[in-house]
Design an enzyme around this catalytic site. Sequence first.
Site, PDB file in Angstrom:
ATOM      1  N   GLU A 197      -2.568  56.087  30.024  1.00  0.00           N
ATOM      2  CA  GLU A 197      -1.950  56.053  31.363  1.00  0.00           C
ATOM      3  C   GLU A 197      -2.465  57.189  32.242  1.00  0.00           C
ATOM      4  OE1 GLU A 197      -0.372  53.517  32.299  1.00  0.00           O
ATOM      5  OE2 GLU A 197       0.783  52.673  30.632  1.00  0.00           O
ATOM      6  N   HIS A 214       6.198  59.614  31.293  1.00  0.00           N
ATOM      7  CA  HIS A 214       6.397  58.167  31.176  1.00  0.00           C
ATOM      8  C   HIS A 214       7.024  57.910  29.803  1.00  0.00           C
ATOM      9  CE1 HIS A 214       5.851  53.963  30.561  1.00  0.00           C
ATOM     10  NE2 HIS A 214       4.904  54.136  29.655  1.00  0.00           N
ATOM     11  N   HIS A 227       9.930  54.928  27.477  1.00  0.00           N
ATOM     12  CA  HIS A 227      10.455  53.568  27.364  1.00  0.00           C
ATOM     13  C   HIS A 227      11.965  53.608  27.064  1.00  0.00           C
ATOM     14  CE1 HIS A 227       6.127  52.364  25.753  1.00  0.00           C
ATOM     15  NE2 HIS A 227       6.114  52.697  27.023  1.00  0.00           N
ATOM     16  N   HIS A 243       8.780  47.568  31.147  1.00  0.00           N
ATOM     17  CA  HIS A 243       7.890  48.481  30.425  1.00  0.00           C
ATOM     18  C   HIS A 243       8.555  49.842  30.190  1.00  0.00           C
ATOM     19  CE1 HIS A 243       3.662  50.591  30.275  1.00  0.00           C
ATOM     20  NE2 HIS A 243       4.521  51.076  29.407  1.00  0.00           N
TER      21      HIS A 243
HETATM   22  P1  13P Z   1      -0.735  56.132  25.135  1.00  0.00           P
HETATM   23  O1  13P Z   1      -0.553  56.234  23.632  1.00  0.00           O
HETATM   24  O2  13P Z   1      -2.155  55.810  25.498  1.00  0.00           O
HETATM   25  O3  13P Z   1      -0.198  57.369  25.810  1.00  0.00           O
HETATM   26  O4  13P Z   1       0.104  54.878  25.648  1.00  0.00           O
HETATM   27  C1  13P Z   1       1.479  54.747  25.459  1.00  0.00           C
HETATM   28  C2  13P Z   1       2.163  53.992  26.533  1.00  0.00           C
HETATM   29  O5  13P Z   1       3.371  54.055  26.638  1.00  0.00           O
HETATM   30  C3  13P Z   1       1.364  53.136  27.457  1.00  0.00           C
HETATM   31  O6  13P Z   1       2.131  52.694  28.533  1.00  0.00           O
HETATM   32 ZN    ZN Z   2       4.311  52.772  28.206  1.00  0.00          ZN
END
Ligand code: 13P
Ligand code: ZN
Length: 270
Positions: free
Chosen positions: A119, A142, A144, A215
């Site tokens: 990302e 970022h 989840h 996401h």
């Molecule tokens: P990375 O392992 O490349 O950081 O990706 C994880 C992710 O949440 C992608 O949206």
């Molecule tokens: Zn992600």
Amino acid sequence: MKSILDNREVLAKKVYDVAEVAGYLWQKGWAERNGGNITINITDQVDDEIRAMKAIAEPVAIGATLPHLKGCYFYCKGTNRRMRDLARDPMANGSVIRILDDCAHYEIIADAPVKPTSELPSHLSVHNYLIAKGSTYKASVHTHPISLVAMSHNPWFLEKDVLTNLLWSMIPETKAFCPRGLGIVPYMLPSSVELADATIKAIDDNYDVVMWEKHGVFAVGEDVMEAFDMIDVLDKSAHIYIDAKSMGFTPDGMSQEQMNEISTVFHLPK
Ligand code: 13P
Ligand code: ZN
């Protein structure tokens, strides 16, 4: 093993704050496998010795030209690396990168050649935007979060500020500590430049936390703790909403009058 963090107390504290937050993300169940990523702008902590450090891997194209990042340095989570591993050992599961003078490539300078998160286009585009705006924000996260992502599966919640107002009304602190609410970015391919551009647009619309539909969320803040805290208060509100729904009723939410009172006391826009 020698580390860029050796004898650099301020830089080490910043990277260990990222490690602390990575641990929280794992404990909260928001970081399955390699899920989520964190970057921090560490340019202010860079000294002449760091500036003189040679790259330990070939330059890589960012995928965009980001003119405000010339000569900037970032600590980035590694792609495919686990938050729970980063929490224990941030320099084996992330790396320090330097943006090259063409503003379109980066190189890894320390400690190990750990390729940055997939990302990176979103993270670096957002840092570029923040610098251009004169913002003092240095961190982007970022992750989840389960309840917030669950809510993003309902199109009604994706209308502008429907979720913001609903989440603010679940508990008084949410508006106080996430006063700009939750921006919405419709589903786009993870790690794409389109997702990066849409994220900047939402941040430019005055949000510090943005939902990536189905996401996760992307948050910016002065530091990594602040970015984490805003996601945490929003997800707490989402939990309260879902708990009430699973008890069989729709929560009333605080009244508009109660919300206005909070805004007055905390000096927030109404
Ligand atoms: P990375 O392992 O490349 O950081 O990706 C994880 C992710 O949440 C992608 O949206
Ligand atoms: Zn992600």
